[in-house]
Design a protein around this motif. Structure first.
Motif, PDB file in Angstrom:
ATOM      1  N   THR A   4       0.831  -1.205   0.000  1.00  0.00           N
ATOM      2  CA  THR A   4       0.000   0.000   0.000  1.00  0.00           C
ATOM      3  C   THR A   4       0.862   1.250   0.000  1.00  0.00           C
ATOM      4  O   THR A   4       0.612   2.197  -0.756  1.00  0.00           O
ATOM      5  N   ALA A   5       1.879   1.265   0.842  1.00  0.00           N
ATOM      6  CA  ALA A   5       2.758   2.436   0.918  1.00  0.00           C
ATOM      7  C   ALA A   5       3.479   2.670  -0.403  1.00  0.00           C
ATOM      8  O   ALA A   5       3.614   3.814  -0.860  1.00  0.00           O
ATOM      9  N   VAL A   6       3.957   1.592  -1.030  1.00  0.00           N
ATOM     10  CA  VAL A   6       4.636   1.734  -2.321  1.00  0.00           C
ATOM     11  C   VAL A   6       3.686   2.312  -3.361  1.00  0.00           C
ATOM     12  O   VAL A   6       4.028   3.248  -4.095  1.00  0.00           O
ATOM     13  N   GLY A   7       2.468   1.774  -3.434  1.00  0.00           N
ATOM     14  CA  GLY A   7       1.501   2.266  -4.410  1.00  0.00           C
ATOM     15  C   GLY A   7       1.168   3.734  -4.210  1.00  0.00           C
ATOM     16  O   GLY A   7       1.093   4.507  -5.179  1.00  0.00           O
ATOM     17  N   ILE A   8       0.985   4.145  -2.977  1.00  0.00           N
ATOM     18  CA  ILE A   8       0.677   5.552  -2.688  1.00  0.00           C
ATOM     19  C   ILE A   8       1.863   6.436  -3.051  1.00  0.00           C
ATOM     20  O   ILE A   8       1.701   7.499  -3.665  1.00  0.00           O
ATOM     21  N   GLY A   9       3.065   6.016  -2.675  1.00  0.00           N
ATOM     22  CA  GLY A   9       4.253   6.800  -3.002  1.00  0.00           C
ATOM     23  C   GLY A   9       4.452   6.936  -4.496  1.00  0.00           C
ATOM     24  O   GLY A   9       4.800   8.017  -4.998  1.00  0.00           O
ATOM     25  N   LEU A  10       4.246   5.834  -5.241  1.00  0.00           N
ATOM     26  CA  LEU A  10       4.355   5.896  -6.695  1.00  0.00           C
ATOM     27  C   LEU A  10       3.362   6.893  -7.275  1.00  0.00           C
ATOM     28  O   LEU A  10       3.705   7.704  -8.148  1.00  0.00           O
ATOM     29  N   GLU A  11       2.135   6.840  -6.798  1.00  0.00           N
ATOM     30  CA  GLU A  11       1.102   7.721  -7.354  1.00  0.00           C
ATOM     31  C   GLU A  11       1.418   9.187  -7.099  1.00  0.00           C
ATOM     32  O   GLU A  11       1.266  10.038  -7.992  1.00  0.00           O
ATOM     33  N   VAL A  12       1.869   9.508  -5.896  1.00  0.00           N
ATOM     34  CA  VAL A  12       2.229  10.896  -5.583  1.00  0.00           C
ATOM     35  C   VAL A  12       3.365  11.366  -6.483  1.00  0.00           C
ATOM     36  O   VAL A  12       3.324  12.463  -7.058  1.00  0.00           O
ATOM     37  N   CYS A  13       4.381  10.542  -6.628  1.00  0.00           N
ATOM     38  CA  CYS A  13       5.531  10.899  -7.464  1.00  0.00           C
ATOM     39  C   CYS A  13       5.094  11.172  -8.899  1.00  0.00           C
ATOM     40  O   CYS A  13       5.503  12.176  -9.512  1.00  0.00           O
ATOM     41  N   LEU A  14       4.251  10.316  -9.449  1.00  0.00           N
ATOM     42  CA  LEU A  14       3.858  10.451 -10.852  1.00  0.00           C
ATOM     43  C   LEU A  14       2.909  11.618 -11.072  1.00  0.00           C
ATOM     44  O   LEU A  14       2.985  12.306 -12.101  1.00  0.00           O
ATOM     45  N   ARG A  15       2.014  11.852 -10.120  1.00  0.00           N
ATOM     46  CA  ARG A  15       1.127  13.022 -10.236  1.00  0.00           C
ATOM     47  C   ARG A  15       1.959  14.306 -10.287  1.00  0.00           C
ATOM     48  O   ARG A  15       1.689  15.206 -11.091  1.00  0.00           O
ATOM     49  N   LEU A  16       2.957  14.383  -9.445  1.00  0.00           N
ATOM     50  CA  LEU A  16       3.829  15.562  -9.447  1.00  0.00           C
ATOM     51  C   LEU A  16       4.686  15.607 -10.706  1.00  0.00           C
ATOM     52  O   LEU A  16       4.975  16.683 -11.243  1.00  0.00           O
ATOM     53  N   GLY A  17       5.079  14.448 -11.210  1.00  0.00           N
ATOM     54  CA  GLY A  17       5.822  14.411 -12.456  1.00  0.00           C
ATOM     55  C   GLY A  17       5.007  14.944 -13.618  1.00  0.00           C
ATOM     56  O   GLY A  17       5.522  15.676 -14.476  1.00  0.00           O
ATOM     57  N   MET A  18       3.721  14.629 -13.650  1.00  0.00           N
ATOM     58  CA  MET A  18       2.853  15.105 -14.723  1.00  0.00           C
ATOM     59  C   MET A  18       2.604  16.603 -14.632  1.00  0.00           C
ATOM     60  O   MET A  18       2.306  17.258 -15.644  1.00  0.00           O
ATOM     61  N   ALA A  19       2.716  17.170 -13.438  1.00  0.00           N
ATOM     62  CA  ALA A  19       2.411  18.594 -13.263  1.00  0.00           C
ATOM     63  C   ALA A  19       3.331  19.482 -14.080  1.00  0.00           C
ATOM     64  O   ALA A  19       2.935  20.572 -14.513  1.00  0.00           O
ATOM     65  N   SER A  20       4.566  19.057 -14.304  1.00  0.00           N
ATOM     66  CA  SER A  20       5.523  19.877 -15.049  1.00  0.00           C
ATOM     67  C   SER A  20       5.794  19.334 -16.448  1.00  0.00           C
ATOM     68  O   SER A  20       6.778  19.713 -17.080  1.00  0.00           O
ATOM     69  N   TYR A  21       4.919  18.470 -16.923  1.00  0.00           N
ATOM     70  CA  TYR A  21       5.015  18.021 -18.300  1.00  0.00           C
ATOM     71  C   TYR A  21       4.316  19.051 -19.190  1.00  0.00           C
ATOM     72  O   TYR A  21       3.142  19.347 -19.012  1.00  0.00           O
ATOM     73  N   ASP A  22       5.049  19.633 -20.117  1.00  0.00           N
ATOM     74  CA  ASP A  22       4.533  20.675 -21.015  1.00  0.00           C
ATOM     75  C   ASP A  22       3.998  20.007 -22.279  1.00  0.00           C
ATOM     76  O   ASP A  22       4.772  19.565 -23.140  1.00  0.00           O
ATOM     77  N   ARG A  23       2.683  19.918 -22.400  1.00  0.00           N
ATOM     78  CA  ARG A  23       2.084  19.226 -23.548  1.00  0.00           C
ATOM     79  C   ARG A  23       2.373  19.949 -24.860  1.00  0.00           C
ATOM     80  O   ARG A  23       2.528  19.318 -25.903  1.00  0.00           O
ATOM     81  N   ALA A  24       2.426  21.265 -24.826  1.00  0.00           N
ATOM     82  CA  ALA A  24       2.694  22.013 -26.057  1.00  0.00           C
ATOM     83  C   ALA A  24       4.107  21.732 -26.562  1.00  0.00           C
ATOM     84  O   ALA A  24       4.335  21.542 -27.764  1.00  0.00           O
ATOM     85  N   ALA A  25       5.064  21.694 -25.639  1.00  0.00           N
ATOM     86  CA  ALA A  25       6.459  21.430 -26.019  1.00  0.00           C
ATOM     87  C   ALA A  25       6.765  19.941 -26.111  1.00  0.00           C
ATOM     88  O   ALA A  25       7.823  19.558 -26.598  1.00  0.00           O
ATOM     89  N   ARG A  26       5.812  19.108 -25.625  1.00  0.00           N
ATOM     90  CA  ARG A  26       5.992  17.660 -25.587  1.00  0.00           C
ATOM     91  C   ARG A  26       7.287  17.275 -24.865  1.00  0.00           C
ATOM     92  O   ARG A  26       8.053  16.420 -25.315  1.00  0.00           O
TER      93      ARG A  26
END
Length: 469
Positions: A127-149
């Motif tokens: 459970t802890a691993v799954g939650i940690g992975l999800e938090v990391c990836l959500r934050l990773g997506m926050a700075s993904y620039d779709r226009a610049a790909r």
């Protein structure tokens, strides 16, 4: 006050620690554990890992958690540092698209260390691993620039994996320490001042990048411990004027992706496995070269090769051109489009291309160097249009008879669109572990990891690591 991003993530983590994860998510986490532990054990004896472990051992401290490769027991943050370095040392760890974050190599080592310290059961670990992975990836997506790909961090030379891995590791550790939502929020705030990592080593060498995920795991555990003992972090640490997203991404970030459908739609099951121990940008070229090899192309007759890849990846796998055509070390060869194609055409092991293709001996092989020298890397329009939602490319091979082979790869193997065949994750694990351990020991550890849900005390895993020596 409106709930901040860190507070929303803290509440999400606390709620799901209490309720647990759905069974299909637990099954995915077990696959992550199997993959990551195998990758880490394959790196036993790596000089970078040895340097980190020797340094950390001199720090002393309580014996709380186990180093996978040596069985040495260290304070939990320090064991996480060594194990996280093991996890990324061979560049064989999983990758999320389009954020291009390697999440498991920070979060799993942090969770294993704290799970052992706290004598948590297997389901709590998952459970802890799954939650940690999800938090990391959500934050990773926050700075993904779709226009610049592209990920804004990468444009600035920042290693998103190590920076955001520290936050995911902090959350996973905090869950296992039993922290409440406010304390988890503080752990995120504390870890945000700890994560770091620069990508210049991808271009010109140095071994420090292999330690990035270890430092993230170490930082995450330390942040959770500090929050547990009363240190606090700013609640606006993510979106604030001087917060992490603004500091690392300027105005190019999206808060919505952090919390949209959080806890309803899960991102971490979409993380890609690596079938080859190389930088993920090279995988489409390897897939295509292996197809050429399967067709029986006469490598002695090859006079020219063109590798078309997404334009943003050229800086990593094609530049500087002379360094990529003749890598100085086996590790540098993992980041070379020309050399990985040459290896797939002339070498090959494991799942097609293996560890022995990227040694300091292999990079001096005349045939590989000759083939690498005739590879030209170019930007491919179709692959660029889909990047980084997919790592694709096209390979064209000319012999003295003219163009004899052309293969386009839309999605490299290992992700949701082109998954590994049943059993390949387990095969990768046993192949990795058997590099330094017996095949029987590899099978026994695999069986234990596959039954993680039934483990009453994570120390059983630690004991299995120690007995593998």
């Amino acid at each position: 006050m409106t709930e901040t991003l860190a507070q929303a993530l803290g509440r999400f983590a606390s709620d799901h620690t209490a309720s647990g994860l759905a069974s299909e998510l637990h099954r995915d986490v077990v696959n992550r554990l199997v993959d990551l532990v195998g990758v880490a054990l394959a790196a036993a004896g790596d000089p970078t890992v040895d340097a980190v472990e020797s340094t950390v051992a001199s720090w002393g401290g309580a014996a709380q958690a186990t180093v996978m490769s040596s069985g040495r027991r260290l304070p939990a943050p320090n064991a996480a540092l060594v194990n996280g370095t093991l996890a990324h040392a061979l560049d064989f760890d999983d990758t999320h698209l389009p954020s291009i974050v390697h999440p498991s190599s920070s979060i799993v080592p942090a969770a294993l260390a704290v799970g052992e310290e706290m004598r948590a059961n297997g389901r709590s670990l998952m459970t802890a691993v799954g939650i940690g992975l999800e938090v990391c990836l959500r934050l990773g997506m926050a700075s993904y620039d779709r226009a610049a790909r592209n990920h804004v961090f990468f444009e600035r030379g920042l290693h998103a994996t190590s920076i955001l891995g520290a936050l995911g590791a902090a959350v996973a550790a905090a869950c296992l320490y039993g922290l409440d939502a406010a304390q988890i929020t503080s752990a995120i705030g504390i870890a945000s001042s700890m994560g770091s990592g620069l990508l210049e080593a991808n271009r010109t060498g140095g071994t420090v990048k292999r330690m990035h995920t270890g430092w993230a795991a170490h930082s995450g555990v330390a942040a959770a411990q500090l929050a547990r003992n009363g240190l606090t972090g700013p609640p606006t640490v993510l979106e604030g004027r001087f917060g992490l997203l603004q500091a690392f991404s300027g105005d190019r970030w999206d808060a919505g992706v952090v919390t949209d459908d959080l806890g309803v739609r899960w991102e971490f099951p979409r993380v890609h496995y690596k079938p080859y121990p190389t930088n993920h940008f090279t995988h489409a070229g390897i897939d295509a070269a292996l197809a050429a090899r399967a067709r029986g192309i006469d490598t002695d007759a090859i006079v020219r090769i063109e590798l078309g890849v997404p334009e943003p990846t050229l800086r990593t796998i094609a530049e500087p051109a002379d360094e990529k055509a003749a890598p100085r070390t086996g590790y540098a060869a993992k980041f070379s489009g020309p050399f990985t194609v040459a290896s797939a055409l002339s070498g090959g092991g494991g799942l097609g291309v293996g560890h022995d293709d990227f040694t300091d001996v292999a990079v001096r092989d005349d045939e590989r160097l000759r083939l690498a020298s005739v590879v030209t890397c170019v930007a491919d329009e179709e692959a660029s249009a889909r990047f980084p939602e997919a790592f694709g490319g096209v390979l064209r091979i000319w012999t003295d008879a003219g163009l004899v082979f052309e293969q386009r790869v839309a999605d490299s193997r290992g992700g949701p669109e082109t998954p590994l065949a049943p059993g390949e994750v387990d095969h990768k694990f046993t192949d990795n572990v058997a590099r330094t351990r017996s095949a029987g020991a590899a099978r026994d550890l695999l069986a234990l990891l596959r039954d993680t849900a039934s483990i009453d005390d994570v120390s059983a895993l630690a004991s299995a690591f120690a007995q593998l020596r």
